[in-house]
Scaffold this motif. Sequence first.
Motif, PDB file in Angstrom:
ATOM      1  N   MET A 202     -26.739  48.542 -38.945  1.00 38.91           N
ATOM      2  CA  MET A 202     -27.919  47.740 -38.639  1.00 38.91           C
ATOM      3  C   MET A 202     -29.096  48.326 -39.403  1.00 38.91           C
ATOM      4  SD  MET A 202     -27.001  45.339 -36.481  1.00 38.91           S
ATOM      5  CE  MET A 202     -28.563  44.776 -35.770  1.00 38.91           C
ATOM      6  N   THR A 203     -30.047  47.462 -39.749  1.00 42.55           N
ATOM      7  CA  THR A 203     -31.186  47.940 -40.521  1.00 42.55           C
ATOM      8  C   THR A 203     -32.445  47.161 -40.171  1.00 42.55           C
ATOM      9  OG1 THR A 203     -31.926  48.467 -42.780  1.00 42.55           O
ATOM     10  CG2 THR A 203     -30.846  46.351 -42.464  1.00 42.55           C
ATOM     11  N   GLY A 204     -33.565  47.714 -40.529  1.00 38.08           N
ATOM     12  CA  GLY A 204     -34.854  47.063 -40.371  1.00 38.08           C
ATOM     13  C   GLY A 204     -35.840  47.713 -41.323  1.00 38.08           C
ATOM     14  N   ARG A 205     -36.999  47.123 -41.450  1.00 40.59           N
ATOM     15  CA  ARG A 205     -38.027  47.652 -42.344  1.00 40.59           C
ATOM     16  C   ARG A 205     -38.923  48.635 -41.612  1.00 40.59           C
ATOM     17  NH1 ARG A 205     -39.128  45.437 -47.882  1.00 40.59           N
ATOM     18  NH2 ARG A 205     -37.342  44.074 -48.213  1.00 40.59           N
ATOM     19  N   ILE A 206     -39.323  49.672 -42.340  1.00 43.06           N
ATOM     20  CA  ILE A 206     -40.223  50.685 -41.801  1.00 43.06           C
ATOM     21  C   ILE A 206     -41.044  51.258 -42.961  1.00 43.06           C
ATOM     22  CG2 ILE A 206     -38.628  52.638 -42.037  1.00 43.06           C
ATOM     23  CD1 ILE A 206     -39.633  53.551 -39.217  1.00 43.06           C
TER      24      ILE A 206
ATOM     25  N   ARG B  34     -24.270  53.432 -46.764  1.00 45.57           N
ATOM     26  CA  ARG B  34     -24.597  52.058 -46.393  1.00 45.57           C
ATOM     27  C   ARG B  34     -25.315  52.008 -45.049  1.00 45.57           C
ATOM     28  NH1 ARG B  34     -20.201  51.698 -49.704  1.00 45.57           N
ATOM     29  NH2 ARG B  34     -20.164  49.922 -51.156  1.00 45.57           N
ATOM     30  N   GLY B  35     -26.021  53.069 -44.753  1.00 41.65           N
ATOM     31  CA  GLY B  35     -26.737  53.128 -43.485  1.00 41.65           C
ATOM     32  C   GLY B  35     -25.961  53.926 -42.451  1.00 41.65           C
ATOM     33  N   ILE B  36     -26.539  54.008 -41.247  1.00 37.72           N
ATOM     34  CA  ILE B  36     -25.889  54.738 -40.160  1.00 37.72           C
ATOM     35  C   ILE B  36     -24.729  53.903 -39.641  1.00 37.72           C
ATOM     36  CG2 ILE B  36     -26.221  55.832 -37.924  1.00 37.72           C
ATOM     37  CD1 ILE B  36     -27.812  57.061 -40.294  1.00 37.72           C
ATOM     38  N   PRO B  37     -23.500  54.440 -39.643  1.00 42.63           N
ATOM     39  CA  PRO B  37     -22.323  53.627 -39.313  1.00 42.63           C
ATOM     40  C   PRO B  37     -22.378  53.020 -37.916  1.00 42.63           C
ATOM     41  CG  PRO B  37     -21.673  55.706 -40.330  1.00 42.63           C
ATOM     42  CD  PRO B  37     -23.135  55.818 -40.052  1.00 42.63           C
ATOM     43  N   LEU B  38     -21.975  51.744 -37.823  1.00 44.30           N
ATOM     44  CA  LEU B  38     -21.814  51.103 -36.521  1.00 44.30           C
ATOM     45  C   LEU B  38     -20.473  51.442 -35.897  1.00 44.30           C
ATOM     46  CD1 LEU B  38     -23.252  47.487 -37.019  1.00 44.30           C
ATOM     47  CD2 LEU B  38     -24.178  49.310 -35.581  1.00 44.30           C
ATOM     48  N   SER B  39     -19.508  51.785 -36.720  1.00 43.72           N
ATOM     49  CA  SER B  39     -18.207  52.204 -36.205  1.00 43.72           C
ATOM     50  C   SER B  39     -18.383  53.455 -35.365  1.00 43.72           C
ATOM     51  CB  SER B  39     -17.248  52.497 -37.362  1.00 43.72           C
ATOM     52  OG  SER B  39     -16.136  53.254 -36.927  1.00 43.72           O
TER      53      SER B  39
END
Length: 461
Positions: free
Chosen positions: A176-180, A376-381
């Motif tokens: 998951m991602t968002g802007r900061i 690819r970001g912090i894993p959701l798995s």
Amino acid sequence: MMKKAKKLVALLMASTMALSLAACGSKTDSKTSDATTDTSKDAAADTSKDDAKDTATDSADGKTVITFSWWGGDSRHEATIAAVNKFMELNKDIEVKVNYGAWDGWEEKMATGFATGTGSDVTQINWNWLTSFSSDGNVFADLNEYKDIIDLTQFDQTKLDLCTVAGKLQAVPVSMTGRIFYWNKATFEKAGIAVPTSLEELKKAGETFKTKLGDDYYPLAMGELDRTILMVYYLESVYGKPWVEDNKLQYTEEEVQKGLEFIKSLEDSHVIPTIETITGDGADSLDKNPKWMNGIYAGIFEWDSSASKFESALEEGQEFVVGDYFKDMGEYQGGFSKVSLGFSIAESAANKEACAKLVNFLLNEEEGVKIMASERGIPLSKAGLQICTDNDLLNKTVAEANGKVLAWTQFALDPKFEDAKLKNNPDGVYYDVMQGLSYGDYDLATATTTLIDGINAVLGN
């Protein structure tokens, strides 16, 4: 229009600047070509057929052949190629051919493959591609049918639901991602001030940068899409309602104009440079812009998963820090999060089981997860996150940013927000509106009407 004439002049100047910068040895984000550099004899380097699908399902030595494509920066490319090579080492009956490049122009390239059935077997997808290219479920396979290979129990059902379109799980969400906000602390220290923690401080920084550092220095730099996302963050903070809900824009003409006034005020107060200035810098993206690399542009508003790309682009002596959301934007916690990207398997893939093995390896299995880490970001798995945590593999900056995003954001992103007709450069509505406003071709009323009409057209209203 005036903006097009000015932009042409800026682009001509930029091309000259780009030639002079080419020999400077600055860091770059990724290769712009699909072709990889074959530094080994591993099969993961064959991209000679661009995005065209290899119709042969078996190699000369009898191996099953699958194709895999993704976009990203150099560090993502290197990690993914290493993971693919490890996968082939452990699965000697499968050969993986890869195709990768930078984001610029990538979506258009992928769209052609999706439309013609010549795309890769396994594809790193942007979340909105599920609705843009496979709203009827014909492009991507239902991954529920391969749950005996891909361990879907490692993912929260709410996140899997976000990737379920037309009754099919068309992708496994990676993160998951968002802007900061991110800041170059060194430049703010040079100006004698701290990095901003409020909108008031940011606006004051604009004047400080101008008077103490010079006209070229700005506390924040933003392209057209960045400005649109920040505008939505601002409006959600002020009004406390989602941008789009139930396929309808939730904001009135007066409210949208207030958002555009906010963006214009950032230019007027020397917080952000004009679009003409950024275009004249001669860079494809902000992370490749020399003014970001050397600290002249001291801030960005970017995806948390992009932190390492922008941090690694900075020259020696700069200091990259994660910012905070501004509590004085309004009474509400504006901003949104979304599935950053996922892995899909083409409905046309000849051997979906082999593809599913690769996806599970990259997301859930120790050998693959350790190599991929947080590229690819912090894993959701759950398994992937545990492996990364136990082995201290998470990029600390990305983890900090992602934690702040998920703790703050209250709104979901409508998938049509990223529709190509809206966000594509240079013809998308966001680019038209933000350029028109910045170049002075549109007054606020015209920009507002153009934006609302463009969004309603995409929503079908």
